[in-house]
Design a protein around this motif. Structure first.
Motif, PDB file in Angstrom:
ATOM      1  N   LEU A 158       0.857  -1.056  -0.130  1.00 14.06           N
ATOM      2  CA  LEU A 158       0.044   0.005   0.163  1.00 14.06           C
ATOM      3  C   LEU A 158       0.970   1.255   0.313  1.00 14.06           C
ATOM      4  O   LEU A 158       0.869   2.208  -0.664  1.00 14.06           O
ATOM      5  N   VAL A 159       2.066   1.211   0.877  1.00 18.55           N
ATOM      6  CA  VAL A 159       2.782   2.390   0.921  1.00 18.55           C
ATOM      7  C   VAL A 159       3.614   2.722  -0.316  1.00 18.55           C
ATOM      8  O   VAL A 159       3.790   3.773  -0.933  1.00 18.55           O
ATOM      9  N   GLN A 160       3.995   1.410  -1.102  1.00 21.13           N
ATOM     10  CA  GLN A 160       4.634   1.417  -2.321  1.00 21.13           C
ATOM     11  C   GLN A 160       3.833   2.100  -3.354  1.00 21.13           C
ATOM     12  O   GLN A 160       4.238   2.982  -4.265  1.00 21.13           O
ATOM     13  N   TYR A 161       2.405   1.626  -3.274  1.00 22.64           N
ATOM     14  CA  TYR A 161       1.528   2.228  -4.306  1.00 22.64           C
ATOM     15  C   TYR A 161       1.340   3.810  -4.244  1.00 22.64           C
ATOM     16  O   TYR A 161       1.427   4.357  -4.979  1.00 22.64           O
ATOM     17  N   ALA A 162       1.273   4.336  -2.853  1.00 25.62           N
ATOM     18  CA  ALA A 162       0.985   5.650  -2.480  1.00 25.62           C
ATOM     19  C   ALA A 162       2.186   6.381  -2.975  1.00 25.62           C
ATOM     20  O   ALA A 162       2.032   7.760  -3.493  1.00 25.62           O
TER      21      ALA A 162
ATOM     22  N   LYS B  95       4.493   5.601  -5.462  1.00 27.18           N
ATOM     23  CA  LYS B  95       4.242   5.330  -6.938  1.00 27.18           C
ATOM     24  C   LYS B  95       3.228   6.531  -7.475  1.00 27.18           C
ATOM     25  O   LYS B  95       3.645   7.217  -8.685  1.00 27.18           O
ATOM     26  N   HIS B  96       2.151   6.683  -7.053  1.00 27.61           N
ATOM     27  CA  HIS B  96       1.344   7.544  -7.656  1.00 27.61           C
ATOM     28  C   HIS B  96       1.211   8.858  -6.967  1.00 27.61           C
ATOM     29  O   HIS B  96       0.208   9.612  -7.041  1.00 27.61           O
ATOM     30  N   HIS B  97       2.383   9.193  -6.119  1.00 29.56           N
ATOM     31  CA  HIS B  97       2.245  10.673  -5.636  1.00 29.56           C
ATOM     32  C   HIS B  97       1.362  11.151  -4.641  1.00 29.56           C
ATOM     33  O   HIS B  97       1.080  12.130  -4.511  1.00 29.56           O
ATOM     34  N   ILE B  98       0.863  10.073  -3.929  1.00 27.35           N
ATOM     35  CA  ILE B  98      -0.249  10.514  -2.956  1.00 27.35           C
ATOM     36  C   ILE B  98       0.749  10.803  -1.681  1.00 27.35           C
ATOM     37  O   ILE B  98       0.174  11.617  -1.081  1.00 27.35           O
ATOM     38  N   ILE B  99       1.844  10.244  -1.572  1.00 26.21           N
ATOM     39  CA  ILE B  99       2.718  10.616  -0.466  1.00 26.21           C
ATOM     40  C   ILE B  99       4.093  10.670  -1.117  1.00 26.21           C
ATOM     41  O   ILE B  99       4.370  10.224  -2.134  1.00 26.21           O
ATOM     42  N   SER B 100       5.125  11.511  -0.418  1.00 23.20           N
ATOM     43  CA  SER B 100       6.528  11.639  -1.032  1.00 23.20           C
ATOM     44  C   SER B 100       7.151  10.397  -0.449  1.00 23.20           C
ATOM     45  O   SER B 100       6.875  10.057   0.702  1.00 23.20           O
TER      46      SER B 100
END
Length: 212
Positions: free
Chosen positions: A200-204, A206-211
């Protein structure tokens, strides 16, 4: 046309202080905030004409904050000021309703120019990015509907969880129940075929939801 009322949003305090000094001769700077949720609260209270914000911000990233801001104050103009040159992000910013997209490594006077351009009802893009942006819009149009995207609510939950918040903390911040947080989390994991919190963190990221 009078001086525009501007609100700044960036989690780097020194940058906000520098931008305030830069803009004061040209704008009425209403203040600055350091996260996306504070931005929405301040915008409701202060009613800015223009918001200058970063994409990478805690609690609620700039893209999702801008999306909500345009729903509650559609007349407000939005200028993204970011280090990110990704044309996909630029395309998403303008699809949300942004009026400007400016890189932080641009000349300081360029922000003043961008604000003045946007105040006049026109769009401002950092010049080297214009051609890339046009190509990305075309690519997104061609691929429309082919990929499942998280809902805005799921993106909010995802960002807070990826930042290390517990389900109870997410529930308190979003003013929903922990059960609703869990529902959004596991629905998202099922839709994206994600098995672990690390994914989930990796997805976030990759999609610039978090830095990163």
């Amino acid at each position: 046309m009078g001086m525009p009322r501007v609100l700044l949003a960036d989690d780097h305090r020194l940058l906000c202080e520098a931008l305030t000094k830069l803009l004061e001769p040209y704008c009425t700077v209403l203040g600055s905030v350091s996260d996306g949720r504070a931005l929405l609260a301040a915008a409701r209270k202060l009613q800015p004409e223009i918001v200058v914000l970063d994409i990478a911000m805690p609690l609620l990233n700039g893209l999702d904050a801008a999306r909500q801001l345009k729903q509650i104050q559609p007349q407000c103009k939005i200028i993204f000021l970011t280090m990110n040159e990704d044309p996909d992000l630029m395309a998403e910013a303008f699809q949300i309703g942004a009026s400007g997209y400016l890189l932080k490594n641009a000349a300081t006077t360029e922000l003043v120019q961008a604000i003045q351009t946007v105040q006049q009802g026109r769009t401002y893009v950092t010049p080297p990015s214009s051609k890339e942006l046009a190509g990305t819009f075309q690519l997104r149009h061609n691929n429309n509907g082919r990929k499942s995207e998280p809902s805005p609510r799921q993106r909010e939950v995802l960002q807070l969880l990826a930042e290390g918040k517990t389900m109870k903390e997410v529930a308190r911040i979003m003013k929903i129940t922990p059960r609703t947080v869990a529902f959004h989390k596991y629905s998202l994991m099922e839709e994206l075929q994600i098995k672990t919190n690390a994914e989930l963190v990796q997805y976030a990221i990759k999609h610039h939801i978090i830095s990163p």
